[in-house]
Design an enzyme around this catalytic site. Structure first.
Site, short mmCIF file in Angstrom:
data_model
loop_
_atom_site.label_atom_id
_atom_site.label_comp_id
_atom_site.label_asym_id
_atom_site.label_seq_id
_atom_site.Cartn_x
_atom_site.Cartn_y
_atom_site.Cartn_z
N CYS A 183 0.76 -1.31 0.10
CA CYS A 183 0.06 -0.08 0.05
C CYS A 183 0.84 1.30 -0.09
O CYS A 183 1.13 2.00 -1.04
CB CYS A 183 -1.10 0.02 1.32
SG CYS A 183 -2.35 -1.33 1.23
N ARG A 195 5.32 -8.88 0.82
CA ARG A 195 5.33 -8.41 -0.36
C ARG A 195 5.94 -6.81 -0.41
O ARG A 195 5.45 -6.11 0.48
CB ARG A 195 3.94 -8.27 -1.12
CG ARG A 195 3.20 -9.31 -1.50
CD ARG A 195 1.77 -9.02 -1.67
NE ARG A 195 0.98 -8.83 -0.74
CZ ARG A 195 -0.24 -8.46 -0.73
NH1 ARG A 195 -0.77 -8.41 -2.13
NH2 ARG A 195 -0.93 -8.31 0.39
#
Length: 460
Positions: A265, A336
């Protein structure tokens, strides 16, 4: 009777397309109220869910065992639903341009199985315009249906914070939008079934898309400022944490902290906004400057580690460094876009052997993404420096005595007697503490205590 009423009466189902850290908790929440089909293309993941295992650790195995979500990897099952929520990742490529491959693929899959009268709501973070200009044409092409007549679309940006047990789907105001007032009303009512604090109706899909992308861009910029302050104050030999604690006593001081900014994000979303801005002829100054600072922090931490090791008279080439924590944030298995990997790569450039300890990280993803095989605690011995990169709760139980033993040939856990000796002030372990380099990125340990015990201590 409209679609919302049919859903509530269990006459229609909803589907979740993408069952990762965002999609799965949403599916589980809705399943407490209505009929839910949980779809994901990864058969292995579906089998785990069916077996009652939560690989994301977002809701826990017990919840997965008891949920009524109908998990499947068979895309034709999507035809059974009339309300679809798409929650797939939107990463960036190596050149830091948006990679819409997952959301396009999900749109094609859903389009092949879309039926008349359906509503499709996208949750994936995108730049303004993607839902209507990229996804809708794919849905029309694959389904043969007409947008606005045969199916409608909405957008409701995900706000789930992986690993955060306080700010959950139920406790975060949900921004919702729809292509028209009727769609907006249905989308809002459906989400109100699971969001206890209510929804906010954005005036358009593009407004909702833009709102999401700036939320993380704002946070990214604020953390970049903290990281820049850390670089400056370290040059001045001033403790940044002490400065922030003092400044934080003012009522309107924003309490952000320096750190490695990764994940799917904050480390990604700003690039979606700047990409679209460049298409419109505007080149970002503040957003990209903040991104550059944060992207470079892994290298900065690695270089600072090497400098501390040199001050401790360590031989750099061939040295051993243990890194505790490799996920993108604490208490979350997600690796990630973790910036800890940047630290590892940079240290290896100096010829340093790096060992990683992370009991929380998803080991399969860690190996698949980065070819990293984490060590156990008892494998950490005779190191030249220890870096605490991610403040997992498991690490907060360690004492400075525990850390000191890691520099011993006996290691951390192999010899319990040595561990007891390390924690006993009456008997000194035969290790030169002046050579113990402790890089405490997020400040897990007390700085003064560490320095009193002879550690060469450093933190952002």
């Amino acid at each position: 009777m409209n679609l919302y009423e049919r859903i509530v009466n269990h006459e229609e189902k909803i589907s979740l397309v993408g069952l990762g850290y965002v999609g799965m908790p949403i599916a589980v929440a809705f399943a407490k109220k209505i009929n839910v089909i949980g779809f994901d293309i990864h058969k292995e993941k579906i089998e785990l869910y069916k077996s009652g295992i939560d690989p994301t650790k977002e809701v826990g195995d017990e919840v997965i065992k008891n949920t009524t979500v109908d998990f499947t990897s068979n895309e034709s099952r999507l035809r059974e639903a009339k309300f679809h929520i798409v929650a797939v990742p939107t990463p960036v490529r190596e050149d830091r341009t948006p990679d819409l491959t997952p959301v396009k693929s999900a749109s094609r899959t859903l389009g092949r199985n879309l039926t008349k009268g359906s509503i499709v709501v996208f949750e994936s973070t995108v730049y303004p315009g993607v839902t209507e200009e990229v996804c809708v044409p794919i849905l029309e092409k694959e389904s043969g249906l007409t947008y606005g007549k045969d199916f409608k679309v909405g957008y409701s940006p995900e706000r789930i914070n992986p690993g955060d047990k306080e700010h959950r789907l139920e406790t975060i105001i949900k921004v919702v939008s729809g292509m028209d007032e009727e769609t907006l009303d249905i989308v809002a009512k459906v989400y109100e079934l699971v969001v206890d604090v209510g929804v906010y109706k954005a005036e358009s899909i593009k407004v909702a898309e833009a709102a999401k992308v700036i939320e993380n861009a704002q946070r990214d910029i604020n953390i970049a400022f903290m990281n820049e302050l850390s670089i400056i104050f370290n040059k001045m030999d001033i403790d940044t944490k002490a400065v922030l604690e003092a400044a934080g006593t003012k009522w309107n001081f924003l309490k952000f902290h320096p750190g490695l900014v990764g994940g799917h994000c904050i480390g990604v979303d700003p690039y979606y906004l700047t990409y679209k801005a460049e298409q419109m002829g505007y080149y970002s100054q503040i957003i990209l400057s903040g991104r550059k600072i944060n992207d470079d922090m892994g290298k900065y931490v690695a270089e600072s580690t090497v400098k501390q090791m040199i001050k401790a008279n360590k031989q750099i080439n061939g040295a051993k460094v243990a890194i505790f924590g490799v996920t993108f944030k604490e208490n979350c298995p997600d690796v990630r876009n973790t910036k800890v990997v940047d630290v590892i790569k940079e240290l290896e450039e100096y010829g340093i052997e790096v060992k990683v300890v992370d009991p929380v990280a998803d080991k399969e993803d860690l190996w698949y993404e980065y070819r990293i095989n984490p060590c156990t605690f008892d494998e950490i011995k005779e190191v030249d420096a220890v870096i605490f990169a991610v403040p997992h709760d498991e690490f907060k139980t360690l004492t400075l005595g525990d850390v000191k033993v890691m520099f011993e040939p006996t290691g951390y856990i192999n010899d319990e007697v040595m561990k007891e000796i390390a924690a006993t002030s009456e008997i000194e372990v035969q290790v030169n503490r002046e050579n113990c380099v402790l890089m405490d990125i997020k400040g897990i340990f007390d700085r003064k205590e560490a320095e009193q015990k002879g550690f060469k201590y450093w933190r952002l």
